[in-house]
Every structure is written in structure tokens, then in C-alpha cells.
Scaffold this motif. Structure first.
Motif, PDB file in Angstrom:
ATOM      1  N   TYR A  22       2.196   3.992   9.113  1.00  0.00           N
ATOM      2  CA  TYR A  22       2.818   5.466   9.149  1.00  0.00           C
ATOM      3  C   TYR A  22       3.374   5.755   7.988  1.00  0.00           C
ATOM      4  CZ  TYR A  22       5.517   8.905  11.555  1.00  0.00           C
ATOM      5  OH  TYR A  22       5.904  10.341  11.719  1.00  0.00           O
ATOM      6  N   GLU A  23       4.110   4.827   7.343  1.00  0.00           N
ATOM      7  CA  GLU A  23       4.891   5.189   5.886  1.00  0.00           C
ATOM      8  C   GLU A  23       3.834   5.405   4.753  1.00  0.00           C
ATOM      9  OE1 GLU A  23       7.998   5.886   5.482  1.00  0.00           O
ATOM     10  OE2 GLU A  23       8.325   5.312   7.553  1.00  0.00           O
ATOM     11  N   ALA A  24       2.798   4.941   4.881  1.00  0.00           N
ATOM     12  CA  ALA A  24       1.549   5.167   3.920  1.00  0.00           C
ATOM     13  C   ALA A  24       1.068   6.505   4.165  1.00  0.00           C
ATOM     14  CB  ALA A  24       0.616   4.118   4.120  1.00  0.00           C
ATOM     15  N   LEU A  25       0.765   6.807   5.558  1.00  0.00           N
ATOM     16  CA  LEU A  25       0.543   8.157   5.804  1.00  0.00           C
ATOM     17  C   LEU A  25       1.560   9.308   5.469  1.00  0.00           C
ATOM     18  CD1 LEU A  25      -1.018   7.576   9.476  1.00  0.00           C
ATOM     19  CD2 LEU A  25      -2.213   7.888   7.263  1.00  0.00           C
ATOM     20  N   ARG A  26       2.695   8.766   5.429  1.00  0.00           N
ATOM     21  CA  ARG A  26       3.854   9.801   5.015  1.00  0.00           C
ATOM     22  C   ARG A  26       3.823   9.936   3.478  1.00  0.00           C
ATOM     23  NH1 ARG A  26       9.729   8.621   7.470  1.00  0.00           N
ATOM     24  NH2 ARG A  26      10.033  10.600   6.373  1.00  0.00           N
ATOM     25  N   ALA A  27       3.582   8.777   2.900  1.00  0.00           N
ATOM     26  CA  ALA A  27       3.486   8.759   1.440  1.00  0.00           C
ATOM     27  C   ALA A  27       2.391   9.679   0.705  1.00  0.00           C
ATOM     28  CB  ALA A  27       3.384   7.411   0.950  1.00  0.00           C
ATOM     29  N   GLY A  28       1.270   9.884   1.754  1.00  0.00           N
ATOM     30  CA  GLY A  28       0.069  10.899   1.210  1.00  0.00           C
ATOM     31  C   GLY A  28      -1.366  10.070   1.357  1.00  0.00           C
ATOM     32  N   ALA A  29      -1.305   9.103   2.006  1.00  0.00           N
ATOM     33  CA  ALA A  29      -2.660   8.338   2.353  1.00  0.00           C
ATOM     34  C   ALA A  29      -3.477   9.402   3.192  1.00  0.00           C
ATOM     35  CB  ALA A  29      -2.530   6.974   3.102  1.00  0.00           C
ATOM     36  N   ASP A  30      -4.923   9.444   3.097  1.00  0.00           N
ATOM     37  CA  ASP A  30      -5.499  10.468   3.810  1.00  0.00           C
ATOM     38  C   ASP A  30      -6.000   9.926   5.214  1.00  0.00           C
ATOM     39  OD1 ASP A  30      -6.192  12.743   1.600  1.00  0.00           O
ATOM     40  OD2 ASP A  30      -6.462  10.680   0.553  1.00  0.00           O
ATOM     41  N   GLY A  31      -5.722   8.605   5.410  1.00  0.00           N
ATOM     42  CA  GLY A  31      -5.905   8.281   6.772  1.00  0.00           C
ATOM     43  C   GLY A  31      -5.804   6.682   7.037  1.00  0.00           C
ATOM     44  N   PHE A  32      -6.224   6.210   7.840  1.00  0.00           N
ATOM     45  CA  PHE A  32      -6.046   4.689   8.204  1.00  0.00           C
ATOM     46  C   PHE A  32      -7.416   4.026   8.995  1.00  0.00           C
ATOM     47  CE2 PHE A  32      -3.923   5.890  11.804  1.00  0.00           C
ATOM     48  CZ  PHE A  32      -4.252   4.858  12.941  1.00  0.00           C
ATOM     49  N   LEU A  33      -7.533   3.015   8.885  1.00  0.00           N
ATOM     50  CA  LEU A  33      -8.782   2.303   9.490  1.00  0.00           C
ATOM     51  C   LEU A  33      -8.395   0.849   9.991  1.00  0.00           C
ATOM     52  CD1 LEU A  33     -11.856   2.730  10.225  1.00  0.00           C
ATOM     53  CD2 LEU A  33     -12.045   1.665   7.727  1.00  0.00           C
ATOM     54  N   LEU A  34      -8.861   0.345  11.066  1.00  0.00           N
ATOM     55  CA  LEU A  34      -8.582  -1.067  11.549  1.00  0.00           C
ATOM     56  C   LEU A  34      -9.515  -1.897  10.855  1.00  0.00           C
ATOM     57  CD1 LEU A  34      -7.795  -0.254  15.245  1.00  0.00           C
ATOM     58  CD2 LEU A  34      -5.947  -0.747  13.315  1.00  0.00           C
ATOM     59  N   LYS A  35      -8.974  -3.010  10.445  1.00  0.00           N
ATOM     60  CA  LYS A  35     -10.000  -4.005   9.768  1.00  0.00           C
ATOM     61  C   LYS A  35     -10.907  -4.622  10.929  1.00  0.00           C
ATOM     62  CE  LYS A  35      -6.661  -5.610   6.533  1.00  0.00           C
ATOM     63  NZ  LYS A  35      -5.844  -6.894   5.673  1.00  0.00           N
ATOM     64  N   ARG A  36     -10.665  -4.166  12.131  1.00  0.00           N
ATOM     65  CA  ARG A  36     -11.864  -4.741  13.159  1.00  0.00           C
ATOM     66  C   ARG A  36     -12.671  -3.665  13.355  1.00  0.00           C
ATOM     67  NH1 ARG A  36      -7.038  -4.046  16.313  1.00  0.00           N
ATOM     68  NH2 ARG A  36      -7.329  -2.601  17.967  1.00  0.00           N
ATOM     69  N   ALA A  37     -12.710  -2.590  12.706  1.00  0.00           N
ATOM     70  CA  ALA A  37     -13.661  -1.498  12.878  1.00  0.00           C
ATOM     71  C   ALA A  37     -15.093  -1.952  12.728  1.00  0.00           C
ATOM     72  CB  ALA A  37     -13.188  -0.345  12.005  1.00  0.00           C
ATOM     73  N   HIS A  38     -15.976  -1.398  13.410  1.00  0.00           N
ATOM     74  CA  HIS A  38     -17.486  -1.629  13.399  1.00  0.00           C
ATOM     75  C   HIS A  38     -17.835  -0.941  12.046  1.00  0.00           C
ATOM     76  CE1 HIS A  38     -21.657  -1.253  13.993  1.00  0.00           C
ATOM     77  NE2 HIS A  38     -21.625  -2.094  14.793  1.00  0.00           N
ATOM     78  N   GLY A  51       0.701  -1.240  -0.096  1.00  0.00           N
ATOM     79  CA  GLY A  51       0.070  -0.177   0.163  1.00  0.00           C
ATOM     80  C   GLY A  51       0.791   1.274  -0.088  1.00  0.00           C
ATOM     81  N   ILE A  52       2.129   1.292   0.758  1.00  0.00           N
ATOM     82  CA  ILE A  52       2.757   2.551   0.569  1.00  0.00           C
ATOM     83  C   ILE A  52       3.139   2.857  -0.776  1.00  0.00           C
ATOM     84  CG2 ILE A  52       4.894   3.391   1.335  1.00  0.00           C
ATOM     85  CD1 ILE A  52       5.186   1.239   3.628  1.00  0.00           C
ATOM     86  N   GLU A  53       3.960   1.722  -1.550  1.00  0.00           N
ATOM     87  CA  GLU A  53       4.386   1.911  -2.859  1.00  0.00           C
ATOM     88  C   GLU A  53       2.991   2.301  -3.834  1.00  0.00           C
ATOM     89  OE1 GLU A  53       7.285   2.563  -3.946  1.00  0.00           O
ATOM     90  OE2 GLU A  53       7.742   2.346  -2.067  1.00  0.00           O
ATOM     91  N   ALA A  54       1.772   1.718  -3.755  1.00  0.00           N
ATOM     92  CA  ALA A  54       0.658   1.959  -4.308  1.00  0.00           C
ATOM     93  C   ALA A  54       0.235   3.290  -4.197  1.00  0.00           C
ATOM     94  CB  ALA A  54      -0.316   0.926  -3.942  1.00  0.00           C
ATOM     95  N   THR A  55       0.285   3.629  -3.198  1.00  0.00           N
ATOM     96  CA  THR A  55      -0.072   5.374  -2.766  1.00  0.00           C
ATOM     97  C   THR A  55       0.838   6.035  -3.286  1.00  0.00           C
ATOM     98  OG1 THR A  55      -0.963   4.858  -0.523  1.00  0.00           O
ATOM     99  CG2 THR A  55      -0.155   6.804  -0.860  1.00  0.00           C
TER     100      THR A  55
END
Length: 216
Positions: free
Chosen positions: A93-109, A63-67
Motif C-alpha cells: 500500500y505504501e509503495a502504491l502511495r509512493a508511486g508504484a504502478d501496481g502490484f503482483l503476487l509472487k504466487r501468480a501464474h 521497495g517503498i524507498e526505492a520507488t
């Protein structure tokens, strides 16, 4: 028009689960899916999704390189929401540095997943301040420190950046500072411009890595 979403995850079960959750919403449409980051750029060119929901750990292209590839390929890229199993994931963290807008846990409701997609689609960053503080604690960046020094933020801009780091929205910052939302937008835009940050996420990361804000 519904929000269009592209799902990218190497686990078919995860993709199927996300699709079931999102397709149940009247304002969200899953327009495509991929099992690896290498397929993302061609799919975006063809489908033009509003949001890419993307795993950070994938076997061929993560996901880092894809971002990075998405941001390099499109002048007006879709929003990127990374998903992960562990909130302290270094990949996140590296994905966020690369430009992702945020992150979500897979176990989220399911309701949290839907809210997150709507949030980033509307232009907001999805930050979890406690998790970001823990991830940033092990990262320092002399270059970020130099950028902050050159930025010469005003006292009000510095205060806005600190509130952004707490994960506060423009409306929440406006309430905290007893000013109008448009005034906050002006200050946020000035902070991003001075830091050369693409979005709020990158500005907050720069604030931590420069030592402007100390974790904990």
C-alpha cells in the motif's frame, strides 16, 4: 524493440524464476537484476529499463524507498511493478502511495506475470480492487479529503473515478458509459490533473483515503 525489465529482489531464487519466465517471451528482455533497492537508481541510469519489477520487502532499502528514489531521480521514470507474498501487505500500500504502478503476487501464474508487465509498460495501472479496498479500509487522510473538495470533479469525472476504482480499463469504462475511448481518456486526464495524481493508482488511493469512495 522488446520490453526491457529490471528485476529487484533479495531472493536469488525469485529473480531466477522471474527471469526464466520473462526470457521465454519474444517481446520481453531482462536487462539486469539487483538484490536490493539501493542499487536500483544507478542500474536504471545505465540500463534504462521500461519496467522495474521490485520486491517491497528488502533488508537494506525496501521497495517503498526505492520507488521514491526512482521518481525523484528521473523525470520520465520506468514503470514500477511491485511484487509481494501477501496481497494485504502494508508495504504494498505504501509503495502504491509512493508511486508504484501496481502490484503482483509472487504466487501468480507465469502468464499473469507476463500480462502484468505488458500492461504497466503500456501505461495502464495494475489494480486489484478487492485487495485495494481492504488495504484502504484502515487509511484515512484529511489532506486527501481537502484535495477532493478543491478538485470539484464534475458528475461525469466522479463517475469515471468510481469506475477506475473498480479496476476498469479505459475501454471498459467507455463500454460502461456508452462513450468513446478518447472521451474516457479526456475524463481520466482531467481527474488526474485535478487531483494532482501521477497516475490512476494514486487517484484511486486518494478517492479511498478521502472518503469519496468507501471500502466495501
Amino acid at each position: 524493440m522488446p520490453l526491457t525489465v529490471l528485476l529487484v529482489d533479495d531472493e536469488p531464487l525469485v529473480r531466477a524464476g522471474l527471469q526464466a519466465i520473462l526470457e521465454a517471451q519474444p517481446d520481453i528482455e531482462v536487462t539486469g537484476e539487483a538484490a536490493d533497492g539501493a542499487a536500483v537508481v544507478p542500474l536504471i541510469r545505465r540500463l534504462r529499463p521500461d519496467v522495474v519489477v521490485m520486491d517491497v520487502r528488502m533488508p537494506l532499502l525496501d521497495g517503498i524507498e526505492a520507488t521514491r528514489a526512482i521518481l525523484a531521480a528521473f523525470p520520465d521514470p520506468p514503470k514500477i511493478l511491485t511484487i509481494t507474498t501477501f496481497e494485504n501487505d502494508e508495504y504494498v500500500y505504501e509503495a502504491l502511495r509512493a508511486g508504484a504502478d501496481g502490484f503482483l503476487l509472487k504466487r501468480a501464474h507465469p502468464s499473469e506475470i507476463v500480462h502484468a508487465i505488458r500492461l504497466v509498460a503500456a501505461g495502464s495501472s495494475l489494480l486489484f480492487p478487492a485487495a485495494l479496498r481492504r488495504m484502504a479500509a484502515t487509511h484515512t487522510n484529511p489532506q486527501a479529503r481537502a484535495v477532493l473538495e478543491r478538485a470539484a470533479l464534475t458528475d461525469r469525472e466522479s463517475g469515471v473515478l468510481r469506475l477506475m476504482a473498480r479496476g476498469m480499463s479505459n475501454a471498459e469504462i467507455a463500454t460502461e458509459l456508452v462513450v468513446g475511448t478518447e472521451t474516457v481518456k479526456t475524463h481520466v486526464s482531467a481527474v488526474l490533473a485535478k487531483l494532482g495524481a501521477r497516475d490512476r493508482t494514486q487517484a484511486v488511493i486518494a478517492a479511498y483515503e478521502s472518503g469519496f469512495i468507501t471500502p466495501g
